[in-house]
Design a protein around this motif. Sequence first.
Motif, PDB file in Angstrom:
ATOM      1  N   SER A  89      -0.094   6.506   2.617  1.00 32.37           N
ATOM      2  CA  SER A  89      -1.384   6.917   3.186  1.00 32.37           C
ATOM      3  C   SER A  89      -2.307   5.726   3.451  1.00 32.37           C
ATOM      4  N   LYS A  90      -1.915   4.534   2.974  1.00 31.61           N
ATOM      5  CA  LYS A  90      -2.704   3.300   3.125  1.00 31.61           C
ATOM      6  C   LYS A  90      -4.032   3.375   2.374  1.00 31.61           C
ATOM      7  N   LYS A  91      -4.112   4.238   1.364  1.00 31.86           N
ATOM      8  CA  LYS A  91      -5.360   4.403   0.625  1.00 31.86           C
ATOM      9  C   LYS A  91      -5.287   3.868  -0.794  1.00 31.86           C
ATOM     10  N   LYS A  92      -4.083   3.457  -1.245  1.00 32.05           N
ATOM     11  CA  LYS A  92      -3.937   2.939  -2.607  1.00 32.05           C
ATOM     12  C   LYS A  92      -3.040   1.714  -2.618  1.00 32.05           C
ATOM     13  N   VAL A  93      -3.359   0.773  -3.515  1.00 33.73           N
ATOM     14  CA  VAL A  93      -2.514  -0.400  -3.748  1.00 33.73           C
ATOM     15  C   VAL A  93      -1.446   0.019  -4.755  1.00 33.73           C
ATOM     16  N   THR A  94      -0.181  -0.095  -4.347  1.00 32.80           N
ATOM     17  CA  THR A  94       0.928   0.301  -5.223  1.00 32.80           C
ATOM     18  C   THR A  94       1.666  -0.899  -5.816  1.00 32.80           C
ATOM     19  N   LEU A 131       0.824  -1.203   0.000  1.00 33.61           N
ATOM     20  CA  LEU A 131       0.000   0.000   0.000  1.00 33.61           C
ATOM     21  C   LEU A 131       0.862   1.258   0.000  1.00 33.61           C
ATOM     22  N   SER A 132       0.254   2.362  -0.424  1.00 27.56           N
ATOM     23  CA  SER A 132       0.919   3.671  -0.375  1.00 27.56           C
ATOM     24  C   SER A 132       1.124   4.076   1.088  1.00 27.56           C
ATOM     25  N   ASN A 142       8.848 -19.003  -9.408  1.00 28.75           N
ATOM     26  CA  ASN A 142       7.756 -19.250  -8.463  1.00 28.75           C
ATOM     27  C   ASN A 142       7.343 -17.969  -7.736  1.00 28.75           C
ATOM     28  N   GLY A 143       7.917 -16.832  -8.121  1.00 30.47           N
ATOM     29  CA  GLY A 143       7.532 -15.563  -7.529  1.00 30.47           C
ATOM     30  C   GLY A 143       7.711 -14.418  -8.499  1.00 30.47           C
ATOM     31  N   ILE A 144       6.702 -13.539  -8.584  1.00 30.40           N
ATOM     32  CA  ILE A 144       6.723 -12.427  -9.540  1.00 30.40           C
ATOM     33  C   ILE A 144       6.054 -11.211  -8.914  1.00 30.40           C
ATOM     34  N   SER A 145       6.574 -10.030  -9.242  1.00 29.73           N
ATOM     35  CA  SER A 145       5.904  -8.772  -8.911  1.00 29.73           C
ATOM     36  C   SER A 145       5.080  -8.357 -10.126  1.00 29.73           C
ATOM     37  N   LEU A 146       3.781  -8.194  -9.920  1.00 24.40           N
ATOM     38  CA  LEU A 146       2.908  -7.797 -11.018  1.00 24.40           C
ATOM     39  C   LEU A 146       3.138  -6.334 -11.367  1.00 24.40           C
ATOM     40  N   ILE A 147       3.035  -6.012 -12.639  1.00 20.64           N
ATOM     41  CA  ILE A 147       3.140  -4.631 -13.082  1.00 20.64           C
ATOM     42  C   ILE A 147       1.739  -4.038 -13.089  1.00 20.64           C
ATOM     43  N   LEU A 148       1.522  -3.038 -12.235  1.00 18.38           N
ATOM     44  CA  LEU A 148       0.237  -2.341 -12.179  1.00 18.38           C
ATOM     45  C   LEU A 148       0.304  -1.132 -13.099  1.00 18.38           C
ATOM     46  N   LYS A 149      -0.698  -0.969 -13.940  1.00 20.53           N
ATOM     47  CA  LYS A 149      -0.720   0.171 -14.852  1.00 20.53           C
ATOM     48  C   LYS A 149      -0.881   1.487 -14.101  1.00 20.53           C
ATOM     49  N   GLU A 150      -1.539   1.428 -12.938  1.00 19.58           N
ATOM     50  CA  GLU A 150      -1.719   2.591 -12.086  1.00 19.58           C
ATOM     51  C   GLU A 150      -2.026   2.114 -10.678  1.00 19.58           C
ATOM     52  N   GLU A 151      -1.859   3.004  -9.717  1.00 12.11           N
ATOM     53  CA  GLU A 151      -2.220   2.660  -8.342  1.00 12.11           C
ATOM     54  C   GLU A 151      -3.729   2.455  -8.268  1.00 12.11           C
ATOM     55  N   ILE A 152      -4.154   1.515  -7.408  1.00  7.01           N
ATOM     56  CA  ILE A 152      -5.572   1.173  -7.294  1.00  7.01           C
ATOM     57  C   ILE A 152      -6.119   1.742  -5.991  1.00  7.01           C
ATOM     58  N   PRO A 153      -7.137   2.606  -6.054  1.00 11.18           N
ATOM     59  CA  PRO A 153      -7.744   3.108  -4.821  1.00 11.18           C
ATOM     60  C   PRO A 153      -8.322   1.946  -4.009  1.00 11.18           C
ATOM     61  N   LEU A 154      -7.919   1.865  -2.750  1.00 15.91           N
ATOM     62  CA  LEU A 154      -8.307   0.738  -1.908  1.00 15.91           C
ATOM     63  C   LEU A 154      -9.822   0.612  -1.755  1.00 15.91           C
ATOM     64  N   GLN A 155     -10.530   1.719  -1.633  1.00 17.02           N
ATOM     65  CA  GLN A 155     -11.976   1.653  -1.437  1.00 17.02           C
ATOM     66  C   GLN A 155     -12.708   1.175  -2.695  1.00 17.02           C
ATOM     67  N   LYS A 156     -12.035   1.147  -3.861  1.00 21.24           N
ATOM     68  CA  LYS A 156     -12.662   0.666  -5.100  1.00 21.24           C
ATOM     69  C   LYS A 156     -12.233  -0.754  -5.472  1.00 21.24           C
ATOM     70  N   PHE A 157     -11.335  -1.344  -4.677  1.00 21.45           N
ATOM     71  CA  PHE A 157     -10.794  -2.681  -4.956  1.00 21.45           C
ATOM     72  C   PHE A 157     -11.664  -3.702  -4.229  1.00 21.45           C
ATOM     73  N   HIS A 158     -12.535  -4.422  -4.969  1.00 25.03           N
ATOM     74  CA  HIS A 158     -13.520  -5.313  -4.360  1.00 25.03           C
ATOM     75  C   HIS A 158     -13.217  -6.806  -4.525  1.00 25.03           C
ATOM     76  N   ARG A 159     -12.497  -7.168  -5.571  1.00 29.63           N
ATOM     77  CA  ARG A 159     -12.245  -8.595  -5.804  1.00 29.63           C
ATOM     78  C   ARG A 159     -11.053  -8.787  -6.744  1.00 29.63           C
ATOM     79  N   ILE A 160     -10.527 -10.006  -6.719  1.00 29.46           N
ATOM     80  CA  ILE A 160      -9.506 -10.429  -7.690  1.00 29.46           C
ATOM     81  C   ILE A 160     -10.050 -11.669  -8.399  1.00 29.46           C
ATOM     82  N   PHE A 161     -10.102 -11.605  -9.705  1.00 30.43           N
ATOM     83  CA  PHE A 161     -10.483 -12.758 -10.519  1.00 30.43           C
ATOM     84  C   PHE A 161      -9.209 -13.309 -11.138  1.00 30.43           C
ATOM     85  N   THR A 162      -8.915 -14.580 -10.873  1.00 31.18           N
ATOM     86  CA  THR A 162      -7.689 -15.200 -11.380  1.00 31.18           C
ATOM     87  C   THR A 162      -8.047 -16.370 -12.281  1.00 31.18           C
ATOM     88  N   THR A 163      -7.359 -16.449 -13.401  1.00 29.10           N
ATOM     89  CA  THR A 163      -7.504 -17.585 -14.303  1.00 29.10           C
ATOM     90  C   THR A 163      -6.104 -17.989 -14.772  1.00 29.10           C
TER      91      THR A 163
END
Length: 197
Positions: free
Chosen positions: A50-55, A47-48, A106-127
């Motif tokens: 401020s703990k308000k965004k996923v970095t 998190l950032s 067996n381990g990777i850091s994902l590349i995020l296109k932008e920081e994700i506001p924590l209050q808008k992050f509701h689920r992760i769908f993985t396939t």
Amino acid sequence: MKVYESNSPIFQNLFLVLDAKNEQDYQLIYPSQLYGTFFTVSAKITLSKSKKKVTGIDISLVNYKGMYNIGLENSTKNNFSFENGTGILTLDLKAYSGIDDKSLTNGISLILKEEIPLQKFHRIFTTRKLKSFSKSGTIVGHLDEGLFDSEFYVRNGKYIAAINRLDDKLPNTPPADFNIKAGDMCMTSTIKIVNSN
């Protein structure tokens, strides 16, 4: 091939949950099985200040029971997007073709296109997308390789055939209504995000 769906109640109430404010631990987001190997993928959120965004999101794959070791292809780091409150992750997977196989991790850091506001992050769908570890380039040539890829082929002596894989027949994108739960399919999972205080 016709695909049938069970209405059994055992598939109705299985959910996985990820605490988005837990930055210390890897948390389960994806359990599955390939080649008879049971494996899991876990995620650790950064998190950032401020703990308000996923970095950042790091993922880790652990193989448990089974003869084959499953690994993540490096391309997985680019396979994360965020849409309408949902993080969408596609795991590019392959079985190690030998102890000298350096193409997997067996381990990777994902590349995020932008920081994700924590209050808008509701689920992760993985396939997942599984790649054959065959190096021959031909179906018959695969019979001469050191390991046999039983997720993609069947054989009987000098005869070999490609398998009509069920993974290729099932949806691998998040459903619009998100009624799919963690236990509905072996190749997908939907994780609810919670924000503990």
